[in-house]
Scaffold this active site. Structure first.
Site, mmCIF file in Angstrom:
data_model
loop_
_atom_site.group_PDB
_atom_site.id
_atom_site.type_symbol
_atom_site.label_atom_id
_atom_site.label_comp_id
_atom_site.label_asym_id
_atom_site.label_seq_id
_atom_site.Cartn_x
_atom_site.Cartn_y
_atom_site.Cartn_z
ATOM 1 N N LYS A 1 0.965 -1.083 0.076
ATOM 2 C CA LYS A 1 -0.420 -0.178 -0.146
ATOM 3 C C LYS A 1 0.670 1.284 0.395
ATOM 4 O O LYS A 1 -0.063 3.133 -0.497
ATOM 5 C CB LYS A 1 -1.187 -0.237 0.759
ATOM 6 C CG LYS A 1 -2.103 -1.368 1.057
ATOM 7 C CD LYS A 1 -3.502 -0.380 1.262
ATOM 8 C CE LYS A 1 -4.064 -0.805 -0.385
ATOM 9 N NZ LYS A 1 -5.834 -0.120 -0.042
ATOM 10 N N ASP B 1 -8.171 0.214 6.732
ATOM 11 C CA ASP B 1 -7.998 -1.016 7.977
ATOM 12 C C ASP B 1 -6.646 -1.694 7.977
ATOM 13 O O ASP B 1 -6.574 -3.046 8.804
ATOM 14 C CB ASP B 1 -9.067 -2.090 7.053
ATOM 15 C CG ASP B 1 -8.509 -2.398 5.694
ATOM 16 O OD1 ASP B 1 -7.672 -1.918 5.079
ATOM 17 O OD2 ASP B 1 -9.807 -2.036 5.000
#
Ligand SMILES: Cc1ncc(COP(=O)(O)O)c(C=O)c1O
Length: 394
Positions: A91, A136
């Site tokens: 990410k 998350d």
């Protein structure tokens, strides 16, 4: 739509050691178009920025012949994002590029810089900023890392139920972490409300009126695929290059990046967590629809009930098949990847889990026998306790 369960399809063996029936849902995408929307590649490419950030190295692309044979494939490639610029997931590629573009935009001009020290000096006129994100786990930690690298503050919002290890990971970057009473989508709404002159919201999902930053996040993920091209170019015969590409989908940013790169040369399979299968449901409905929570899959990165509006037009036009799997399929895939030396967390293994679910179903949505497939292990053991329970010691 083929709905299969281990009960009415005993040949669908997902996770040998599970007694609870596992459901797999497969949808051949009715929205697939021959030519997905055009996009302009950013120039210079995000990889030119990534290469100047601390800890950058191309991640491994692993050939997995034994797993390929077991799945009836001619080849299986695994791009391993378990350690990317010092973090346990891919990410940071999106978070860093989106943060960089946001700051350059504020500055008005792209500065010249060779390393982070020079970048920080060039950004000094902007003053001290705070980066904010909902997550998350992985995106928030990546934003927090970028804040640390740049000398900024970070405030990260997580949904109820986020594993302690993931919260600790974010806090270890020096960020303030707030647990929002609700789902990931609630955490997104809470983080969005924090925007201010000196507070930049760096979200990987988008909503009406907030699209530029998440569009940059999608661009940033291109580095994964550019690296794969470099790793395959000139080293493997054409026949072994992947022509089936499998990616996990939470809000769809990674899937959109994969579509941009591969949609004219590979079939694209998206894997989601059952009960958070917002891509599959939206494709079925012909428009973005929300899958209400609770979203409590162990595939934490896929616990999203709403597609990203900037990713969606690309995803729906370019994905061939949506697959929704339950947790046992991810657990089995974690063990399979461990058997070839790849440490994959729950979300990281979900691509392989979805690929096996497709192979073992009798769907005609995609013909896999003898094909060369690529899966992306998008994260390492982000929850080490869970990893030890499912796989054994990391
Ligand atoms: C490890 C991992 N894989 C895949 C995804 C899905 O990416 P996207 O939300 O862009 O669809 C996420 C999202 O958080 C993730 O953390």
């Amino acid at each position: 739509v083929a709905i299969r369960s281990a009960e009415d399809a005993p040949d669908l063996a997902l996770g040998e050691d599970r007694t609870v029936p596992e459901r797999v849902e497969i949808l051949a995408n009715p929205g697939r178009r021959a030519a997905p929307p055009e996009h302009r590649r950013p120039d210079p490419a995000p990889i030119t920025v990534h290469r100047r950030l601390p800890g950058y190295a191309a991640t491994p692309l692993v050939r997995a012949p034994a797993l390929a044979a077991d799945l009836g494939l001619s080849e299986l490639w695994v791009k391993v994002e378990s350690a990317r610029m010092g973090l346990p997931a891919f990410k940071v590629l999106g978070a860093s590029w989106a943060t960089y573009r946001t700051l350059v935009d504020r500055l008005g001009d792209e500065p010249e810089w060779a390393d982070v020290g020079e970048l920080r000096a060039a950004l000094a006129p902007l003053g001290r900023l705070t980066l904010v994100a909902a997550t998350d786990g992985n995106h928030g930690r990546a934003v927090a890392r970028m804040a640390r690298v740049l000398g900024y503050g970070a405030h990260i919002f997580v949904p109820t139920g986020t594993a302690a290890a993931r919260i600790e990971g974010i806090a270890s970057e020096g960020a303030e972490v707030t647990v929002v009473d609700g789902t990931y989508d609630d955490a997104v709404a809470t983080s969005a409300a924090r925007a201010a002159d000196d507070v930049l919201v760096i979200s990987d999902t988008s909503w009406a009126g907030y699209t530029q930053v998440p569009a940059w996040v999608i661009e940033g993920y291109a580095t994964i695929f550019d690296e794969i091209d470099e790793q395959l170019d000139g080293t493997v015969p054409d026949a072994t290059r992947p022509d089936v590409v499998v990616v996990q989908m939470g809000v769809g940013a990674l899937a959109a990046a994969a579509v941009r790169h591969f949609s004219t040369r590979a079939e694209l399979v998206v894997v989601e967590a059952a009960h958070a299968e917002c891509g599959l449901r939206s494709a079925e409905a012909g428009r973005p629809v929300e899958v209400p929570g609770p979203h409590d899959s162990i595939m934490a990165g896929l616990n999203c009930g709403t597609v990203s509006v900037v990713a969606w037009p690309t995803v729906v036009a370019g994905v061939d098949v949506f697959v929704a799997i339950e947790d046992g399929a991810a657990e089995r895939a974690m063990r399979e990847l461990a058997s070839i030396g790849v440490v994959a967390g729950e979300t990281g293994a979900a691509g392989l889990g979805g690929l096996r679910a497709l192979v073992e179903s009798d769907t005609s949505a995609v013909e896999l026998a003898g094909r060369a497939a690529l899966v992306i292990c998008t994260e390492g053991a982000t929850d080490p306790e869970a990893y030890a329970r499912i796989v054994g010691a990391a």
